[in-house]
Design an enzyme around this catalytic site. Structure first.
Site, PDB file in Angstrom:
ATOM      1  N   LYS A 263    -137.498  -2.215 -71.587  1.00  0.00           N
ATOM      2  CA  LYS A 263    -138.232  -3.336 -70.980  1.00  0.00           C
ATOM      3  C   LYS A 263    -139.429  -2.808 -70.181  1.00  0.00           C
ATOM      4  CE  LYS A 263    -136.658  -5.036 -66.940  1.00  0.00           C
ATOM      5  NZ  LYS A 263    -137.630  -5.037 -65.831  1.00  0.00           N
ATOM      6  N   ASN A 264    -139.199  -1.736 -69.424  1.00  0.00           N
ATOM      7  CA  ASN A 264    -140.258  -1.256 -68.522  1.00  0.00           C
ATOM      8  C   ASN A 264    -141.295  -0.388 -69.223  1.00  0.00           C
ATOM      9  OD1 ASN A 264    -139.059  -2.746 -66.591  1.00  0.00           O
ATOM     10  ND2 ASN A 264    -138.128  -1.040 -65.487  1.00  0.00           N
TER      11      ASN A 264
ATOM     12  N   CYS B 276    -139.981  -9.871 -54.019  1.00  0.00           N
ATOM     13  CA  CYS B 276    -138.823 -10.409 -54.729  1.00  0.00           C
ATOM     14  C   CYS B 276    -137.616  -9.953 -53.931  1.00  0.00           C
ATOM     15  CB  CYS B 276    -138.784  -9.905 -56.152  1.00  0.00           C
ATOM     16  SG  CYS B 276    -138.634  -8.150 -56.209  1.00  0.00           S
TER      17      CYS B 276
ATOM     18  N   ARG C 267    -142.782  -5.214 -51.782  1.00  0.00           N
ATOM     19  CA  ARG C 267    -143.463  -4.586 -52.928  1.00  0.00           C
ATOM     20  C   ARG C 267    -144.982  -4.854 -52.955  1.00  0.00           C
ATOM     21  NH1 ARG C 267    -139.568  -5.685 -57.912  1.00  0.00           N
ATOM     22  NH2 ARG C 267    -140.775  -4.046 -58.908  1.00  0.00           N
TER      23      ARG C 267
ATOM     24  N   ASP D 112    -133.001   1.842 -60.080  1.00  0.00           N
ATOM     25  CA  ASP D 112    -132.525   0.724 -60.924  1.00  0.00           C
ATOM     26  C   ASP D 112    -131.081   0.911 -61.354  1.00  0.00           C
ATOM     27  OD1 ASP D 112    -135.695   0.205 -62.663  1.00  0.00           O
ATOM     28  OD2 ASP D 112    -135.003  -0.293 -60.653  1.00  0.00           O
TER      29      ASP D 112
ATOM     30  N   ARG E 272    -132.861 -11.630 -67.946  1.00  0.00           N
ATOM     31  CA  ARG E 272    -134.297 -11.363 -68.068  1.00  0.00           C
ATOM     32  C   ARG E 272    -134.573  -9.901 -68.416  1.00  0.00           C
ATOM     33  NH1 ARG E 272    -137.497 -12.640 -62.778  1.00  0.00           N
ATOM     34  NH2 ARG E 272    -139.072 -11.426 -63.882  1.00  0.00           N
TER      35      ARG E 272
HETATM   36  C1  EPZ Z   1    -141.224  -0.380 -61.490  1.00  0.00           C
HETATM   37  O1  EPZ Z   1    -141.551  -1.323 -60.493  1.00  0.00           O
HETATM   38  C2  EPZ Z   1    -140.089  -1.004 -62.296  1.00  0.00           C
HETATM   39  N1  EPZ Z   1    -140.565  -2.240 -62.913  1.00  0.00           N
HETATM   40  C3  EPZ Z   1    -138.910  -1.299 -61.376  1.00  0.00           C
HETATM   41  O2  EPZ Z   1    -137.854  -1.792 -62.198  1.00  0.00           O
HETATM   42  C4  EPZ Z   1    -138.454   0.003 -60.733  1.00  0.00           C
HETATM   43  O3  EPZ Z   1    -137.432  -0.281 -59.811  1.00  0.00           O
HETATM   44  C5  EPZ Z   1    -139.633   0.664 -60.000  1.00  0.00           C
HETATM   45  O4  EPZ Z   1    -140.735   0.840 -60.911  1.00  0.00           O
HETATM   46  C6  EPZ Z   1    -139.255   2.024 -59.437  1.00  0.00           C
HETATM   47  O5  EPZ Z   1    -138.811   2.859 -60.454  1.00  0.00           O
HETATM   48  C7  EPZ Z   1    -141.284  -2.170 -64.055  1.00  0.00           C
HETATM   49  O6  EPZ Z   1    -141.576  -1.096 -64.568  1.00  0.00           O
HETATM   50  C8  EPZ Z   1    -141.721  -3.476 -64.658  1.00  0.00           C
HETATM   51  P1  EPZ Z   1    -143.270   1.030 -57.763  1.00  0.00           P
HETATM   52  P2  EPZ Z   1    -142.894  -1.126 -59.593  1.00  0.00           P
HETATM   53  O7  EPZ Z   1    -144.695   0.583 -57.757  1.00  0.00           O
HETATM   54  O8  EPZ Z   1    -143.989  -0.600 -60.457  1.00  0.00           O
HETATM   55  C9  EPZ Z   1    -144.049   0.826 -53.131  1.00  0.00           C
HETATM   56  C10 EPZ Z   1    -136.192  -3.282 -62.889  1.00  0.00           C
HETATM   57  O9  EPZ Z   1    -135.091  -3.530 -62.390  1.00  0.00           O
HETATM   58  N2  EPZ Z   1    -145.441   0.491 -53.490  1.00  0.00           N
HETATM   59  O10 EPZ Z   1    -142.939   2.407 -58.243  1.00  0.00           O
HETATM   60  O11 EPZ Z   1    -143.125  -2.361 -58.848  1.00  0.00           O
HETATM   61  C11 EPZ Z   1    -143.125  -0.351 -53.410  1.00  0.00           C
HETATM   62  O12 EPZ Z   1    -143.137  -1.227 -52.304  1.00  0.00           O
HETATM   63  C12 EPZ Z   1    -137.403  -3.144 -61.982  1.00  0.00           C
HETATM   64  O13 EPZ Z   1    -136.412  -3.108 -64.114  1.00  0.00           O
HETATM   65  C13 EPZ Z   1    -146.396   0.442 -52.486  1.00  0.00           C
HETATM   66  O14 EPZ Z   1    -146.095   0.681 -51.332  1.00  0.00           O
HETATM   67  O15 EPZ Z   1    -142.384   0.018 -58.609  1.00  0.00           O
HETATM   68  C14 EPZ Z   1    -141.788   0.301 -53.588  1.00  0.00           C
HETATM   69  O16 EPZ Z   1    -141.200   0.513 -52.315  1.00  0.00           O
HETATM   70  C15 EPZ Z   1    -137.062  -3.437 -60.529  1.00  0.00           C
HETATM   71  N3  EPZ Z   1    -147.677   0.116 -52.817  1.00  0.00           N
HETATM   72  C16 EPZ Z   1    -142.138   1.661 -54.201  1.00  0.00           C
HETATM   73  O17 EPZ Z   1    -143.547   1.851 -53.977  1.00  0.00           O
HETATM   74  C17 EPZ Z   1    -148.051  -0.152 -54.103  1.00  0.00           C
HETATM   75  O18 EPZ Z   1    -149.255  -0.422 -54.349  1.00  0.00           O
HETATM   76  C18 EPZ Z   1    -141.866   1.741 -55.688  1.00  0.00           C
HETATM   77  O19 EPZ Z   1    -142.668   0.775 -56.294  1.00  0.00           O
HETATM   78  C19 EPZ Z   1    -147.067  -0.095 -55.118  1.00  0.00           C
HETATM   79  C20 EPZ Z   1    -145.769   0.235 -54.787  1.00  0.00           C
END
Ligand code: EPZ
Length: 420
Positions: free
Chosen positions: A21-22, A114, A119, A302, A394
């Site tokens: 999915k990701n 969410c 995030r 995850d 989902r």
């Molecule tokens: C991706 O989310 C995945 N989603 C998430 O999977 C996964 O948990 C996450 O990466 C971490 O591995 C998809 O790929 C669609 P991040 P993403 O940006 O990109 C902070 C699932 O269950 N951050 O790596 O949103 C953020 O707040 C989902 O399949 C900032 O501070 O994750 C978080 O604490 C849930 N500023 C951390 O980084 C930013 O601009 C990780 O977020 C962006 C992120």
């Protein structure tokens, strides 16, 4: 949508893992960059994919489905996806980079937080500005414009998966070469880079902390299939161990689930890896472990909720520290309702173990928390109802059906099924 799960299940047989999915979500976004039709094979038929596909159609692209193959073609006549779709999925923000790069502008609603935390998107926006975009926040939307994007040196304060993906997509057709330092290393990043390179992109270093993207003038059509879903695979691995089962997980890349395999073996499970599948054998006794979630290749956030459900029957206290998200323990109160002994101390949970779970009614707050409750329901004595199971649907293709083929007894509450 609610499901009913019969307890004291022992999973066996085999399960086939779907495409990630990701990976598919950013790859669908990246298809905007192509000047020719793009076909993605074996797309998982899950809600998150349907929402992103619908957004692409509302922007003006043509989408044609043939079973699980989707072909995307044409040009967008809008770069402002509708709020009612964008608000349903955070990954819609991945459209920002490709729309901006291809059309010079994009307007996307600020992604809501969410269940697992607020995030932010500051790293996405800082990187896009480095590439030459001007960013305005107005009425809950992010508006980005750029006559042209130019190669730049970008340092990510945190290896954000989404920020890395947005910036790779934006830089892929910028003028000049870009460098992303402290980039996310997830396999889905490598998959996205491979997809863009297959369209004629020039990306190197994906999977390491330094990714180099040489901008090209245009990207052409391609047919592509994404990697297997390592989180879906990890979820079934934990479910087999949690039910002291013994089963074959097919279509998995063992390297991508190394951290999960290592932890499961520490608990006493036996994992036998083959080229693109692996056997899991659960053990009656579960040794306690310490887990800290980290960006890849560390233990995946995850998979945190699923492991917590499993460790509730550990021989002693396990500790799980959640370093990636600030609020990803929504499943704890639900597991406690089933009899798990867990206490939260900040971003760490202590799972005391030695508890036999009892079926009851619980509520899924997000995708992975819901998966954890399904695992707990199969472990428990009696019957568990998981409310709001749509969160799970989902992200997991045919979860109930796949588990029932492995010996589980899971039914949708509003559909006739023999009494559990
Ligand atoms: C991706 O989310 C995945 N989603 C998430 O999977 C996964 O948990 C996450 O990466 C971490 O591995 C998809 O790929 C669609 P991040 P993403 O940006 O990109 C902070 C699932 O269950 N951050 O790596 O949103 C953020 O707040 C989902 O399949 C900032 O501070 O994750 C978080 O604490 C849930 N500023 C951390 O980084 C930013 O601009 C990780 O977020 C962006 C992120």
């Amino acid at each position: 949508m609610d499901i009913l799960i019969k307890g004291n299940t022992k999973l066996s047989g085999e399960v086939e893992i779907s495409s990630a999915k990701n990976s598919i979500l950013p790859i669908l976004a990246a298809s905007i960059l192509s000047s020719e039709p793009v076909t993605i094979h074996k797309v998982p038929l899950i809600k998150d994919v349907f929402i992103i596909a619908e957004i692409l159609e509302t922007l003006g692209l043509q989408l044609e489905w043939k079973q699980q193959d989707i072909t995307i073609s044409g040009l967008a006549f809008s770069t402002h996806p509708p709020f009612d779709l964008v608000r349903q999925i955070r990954a819609s923000f991945l459209l920002m980079g490709p729309l901006l790069a291809k059309y010079g502008k994009a307007r996307i609603a600020f992604p809501g937080g969410c269940a697992i935390g607020h995030r932010p998107i500051d790293l996405h926006l800082k990187g896009l500005q480095r590439l030459g975009a001007s960013i305005h926040l107005t009425a809950g939307d992010v508006m980005a414009t750029a006559q042209r994007l130019y190669g730049a040196h970008i340092y990510l304060d945190y290896p954000s998966v989404g920020a890395t993906e947005n910036l790779i997509m934006a830089a892929s057709i910028a003028e000049g070469t870009s460098y992303i330092e402290n980039a996310a290393r997830e396999p889905e990043i490598v998959d996205l880079a491979n997809f863009i390179n297959a369209m004629g992109g020039k990306i190197s270093g994906a999977g390491t902390g330094l990714i180099t993207i040489e901008g090209v003038k245009k990207l052409s059509g391609v047919e592509y299939q994404a990697i297997p879903d390592r989180i879906e695979a990890g979820t079934y691995m934990v479910a087999v161990a949690a039910t002291s089962g013994n089963a074959l997980i097919k279509n998995v890349i063992p390297e991508h689930v190394k951290a999960v395999s290592a932890k499961l073996m520490e608990t006493g499970a036996v994992i036998e890896e083959e080229k693109n599948q692996l056997w899991v054998q659960g053990s009656q006794e579960v040794q306690p472990v310490y887990i800290k979630t980290l960006p890849y290749p560390g233990f995946p956030t995850d998979m945190q909720a699923q492991m917590m459900a499993y460790l509730s029957r550990g021989k002693g206290s396990s500790i799980i520290s959640e370093s990636v998200f600030e609020n990803r323990f929504m499943h704890v109160p639900e597991l406690k309702r089933m009899g798990a002994k867990i206490r939260i101390e900040g971003r760490t949970s202590v799972i005391e173990g030695k508890s036999r779970l009892t079926g009851t009614t619980v509520k899924a707050s997000d995708l992975r928390a819901g998966a954890a409750l399904v695992i707990a329901g199969m472990m428990a004595d009696g019957i568990t109802m998981v409310k709001d199971h749509q969160h799970v649907e989902r992200g997991y293709e045919n979860l109930a059906q796949k588990l029932n083929l492995m010996g589980a007894e899971i039914h949708y509450r509003d559909s006739p099924g023999q009494a559990l």
